[in-house]
Design a protein around this motif. Sequence first.
Motif, short mmCIF file in Angstrom:
data_model
loop_
_atom_site.label_atom_id
_atom_site.label_comp_id
_atom_site.label_asym_id
_atom_site.label_seq_id
_atom_site.Cartn_x
_atom_site.Cartn_y
_atom_site.Cartn_z
N GLY A 206 0.82 -1.20 0.00
CA GLY A 206 0.00 0.00 0.00
C GLY A 206 0.85 1.25 0.00
O GLY A 206 2.07 1.18 -0.09
N GLY A 207 0.14 2.38 0.02
CA GLY A 207 -1.31 2.49 0.00
C GLY A 207 -1.87 2.44 -1.41
O GLY A 207 -1.27 1.87 -2.33
N ALA A 208 -3.02 3.08 -1.56
CA ALA A 208 -3.75 3.02 -2.82
C ALA A 208 -2.92 3.56 -3.98
O ALA A 208 -2.92 2.99 -5.08
N ASP A 209 -2.22 4.66 -3.74
CA ASP A 209 -1.44 5.27 -4.82
C ASP A 209 -0.36 4.30 -5.30
O ASP A 209 -0.19 4.08 -6.50
N THR A 210 0.34 3.71 -4.36
CA THR A 210 1.45 2.81 -4.72
C THR A 210 0.94 1.56 -5.42
O THR A 210 1.45 1.18 -6.48
N VAL A 211 -0.07 0.92 -4.85
CA VAL A 211 -0.63 -0.28 -5.48
C VAL A 211 -1.14 0.05 -6.88
O VAL A 211 -0.92 -0.70 -7.84
N SER A 212 -1.80 1.20 -7.01
CA SER A 212 -2.38 1.57 -8.30
C SER A 212 -1.29 1.79 -9.36
O SER A 212 -1.49 1.47 -10.53
N LEU A 232 -17.66 2.49 5.24
CA LEU A 232 -17.13 3.76 5.75
C LEU A 232 -17.96 4.93 5.22
O LEU A 232 -18.11 5.94 5.89
N GLY A 233 -18.46 4.81 4.00
CA GLY A 233 -19.34 5.86 3.46
C GLY A 233 -18.61 7.06 2.90
O GLY A 233 -19.18 7.84 2.15
N SER A 234 -17.37 7.20 3.25
CA SER A 234 -16.52 8.28 2.70
C SER A 234 -15.09 7.81 2.93
O SER A 234 -14.86 6.81 3.60
N GLY A 235 -14.13 8.57 2.39
CA GLY A 235 -12.74 8.19 2.63
C GLY A 235 -11.99 7.87 1.35
O GLY A 235 -12.43 8.20 0.26
N ARG A 236 -10.84 7.22 1.52
CA ARG A 236 -9.93 7.01 0.40
C ARG A 236 -10.24 5.73 -0.35
O ARG A 236 -10.38 4.66 0.26
N ALA A 237 -10.33 5.83 -1.66
CA ALA A 237 -10.65 4.68 -2.51
C ALA A 237 -9.46 3.73 -2.56
O ALA A 237 -8.31 4.12 -2.42
N SER A 238 -9.77 2.46 -2.80
CA SER A 238 -8.72 1.43 -2.86
C SER A 238 -7.80 1.60 -4.05
O SER A 238 -6.62 1.26 -3.98
N PHE A 239 -8.34 2.07 -5.16
CA PHE A 239 -7.54 2.18 -6.39
C PHE A 239 -7.78 3.53 -7.04
O PHE A 239 -8.88 4.08 -6.99
N ILE A 240 -6.72 4.06 -7.64
CA ILE A 240 -6.80 5.33 -8.37
C ILE A 240 -6.21 5.05 -9.75
O ILE A 240 -4.98 5.03 -9.91
N LEU A 241 -7.08 4.78 -10.71
CA LEU A 241 -6.61 4.41 -12.05
C LEU A 241 -7.07 5.46 -13.05
O LEU A 241 -7.98 6.26 -12.76
N PRO A 242 -6.45 5.50 -14.22
CA PRO A 242 -6.89 6.45 -15.24
C PRO A 242 -8.39 6.28 -15.52
O PRO A 242 -8.89 5.15 -15.52
N PRO A 243 -9.14 7.40 -15.73
CA PRO A 243 -10.59 7.30 -15.93
C PRO A 243 -10.94 6.49 -17.18
O PRO A 243 -10.20 6.51 -18.17
N ILE A 244 -12.07 5.79 -17.10
CA ILE A 244 -12.60 5.09 -18.27
C ILE A 244 -13.99 5.63 -18.54
O ILE A 244 -14.65 6.17 -17.66
N GLU A 245 -14.42 5.47 -19.79
CA GLU A 245 -15.70 6.02 -20.23
C GLU A 245 -16.86 5.09 -19.88
O GLU A 245 -17.89 5.51 -19.40
N ARG A 246 -16.64 3.79 -20.11
CA ARG A 246 -17.73 2.83 -20.03
C ARG A 246 -17.36 1.68 -19.10
O ARG A 246 -16.19 1.29 -19.00
#
Length: 284
Positions: A206-212, A232-246
């Motif tokens: 981890g964290g999310a940035d490194t794993v991603s 948790l309802g809010s907070g840091r997402a597990s993955f931060i990847l380039p956006p996709i359309e579909r």
Amino acid sequence: MPLKNSYTPAAKTSRSAGENHSPIDGDASNLWAEFAQSFRNLVQPLPPPWGELFEPLQTGAVDDLVVIAQIGQSLDGRIATASGHSKYINGPAGLAHLHRLRSLVDAVVIGVGTALADDPLLTVRRVAGPHPARVVLDPNGRLPASAKVFTGDGVRRLLVTAEGTRCALSPEVEVLALPTADRHIAPPAILAALAARGLRRVLIEGGADTVSRFLTAGCLDRLHVMVAPIILGSGRASFILPPIERANQALRMPIRAHQLDDEVLFDCDLSAQRVPIGHAKTST
Ligand SMILES: NC(=O)c1ccc[n+]([C@@H]2O[C@H](COP(=O)([O-])OP(=O)(O)OC[C@H]3O[C@@H](n4cnc5c(N)ncnc54)[C@H](OP(=O)(O)O)[C@@H]3O)[C@@H](O)[C@H]2O)c1
């Protein structure tokens, strides 16, 4: 898909005991110590109940290296609160699994964000087994020498940083200064540098940035996602990847699911998209 219930080595413990439970689970831990030994002896087939889950970590599918990431997350895909608090998303069974992974790899890697937020020691405490080398990715030299990952306890410690960054650390800490592009160090270069030092099995914790970053670069053989029964309802997402359309462009992979007490482990097979990286100097 039915959940496999075979991976239940630890004694039953309640979730509320998560922060205080005894570090080693008696008989289960002794069994684990034997397993960790046979895991390193490649000629023996791995015994149940752990063979199916850990066999893919024995030898690389694409090359000499085996790279696994693990993320502990809530049902709504968060690894920490918005303030960065994550102790503990997972309960005792999930945490014991993380320590089992640590005991099987040569090195555990974290980003400086996790080192600053959690100040983890990254040792094996909840099961019996060897401690992996500790590696921090800190391109800008932000982590102080007093961080627990740099504790002089006989375990190898490595800092991966950007070429030209000044570091004032104990000479026992191995410093790998690597080239960057926009302060990003290419994950294959990180893994090749670790392999050149004999570190062949690597856990990205981890964290999310490194794993991603490792996921995006196609540098993972396996991803273990441990889902805790909390929202948790809010907070840091597990993955931060380039956006996709579909939605049909989403990363999809074969998985196996295992139940560990009240948590579910998704063992994701990423070998189809893993890029070749190289060979270790000496395999351990
Ligand atoms: N639930 C879990 O499983 C789990 C596990 C670990 C951590 N956490 C939580 O996650 C949070 C921290 O995660 P995070 O995503 O913010 O940070 P992180 O992934 O721990 O660290 C990210 C930083 O590490 C450096 N880095 C990582 N990979 C790099 C690369 N390839 N090249 C160059 N630099 C690289 C960069 O440092 P610079 O910013 O200096 O460029 C980057 O900003 C904390 O709240 C922690 O508690 C949760």
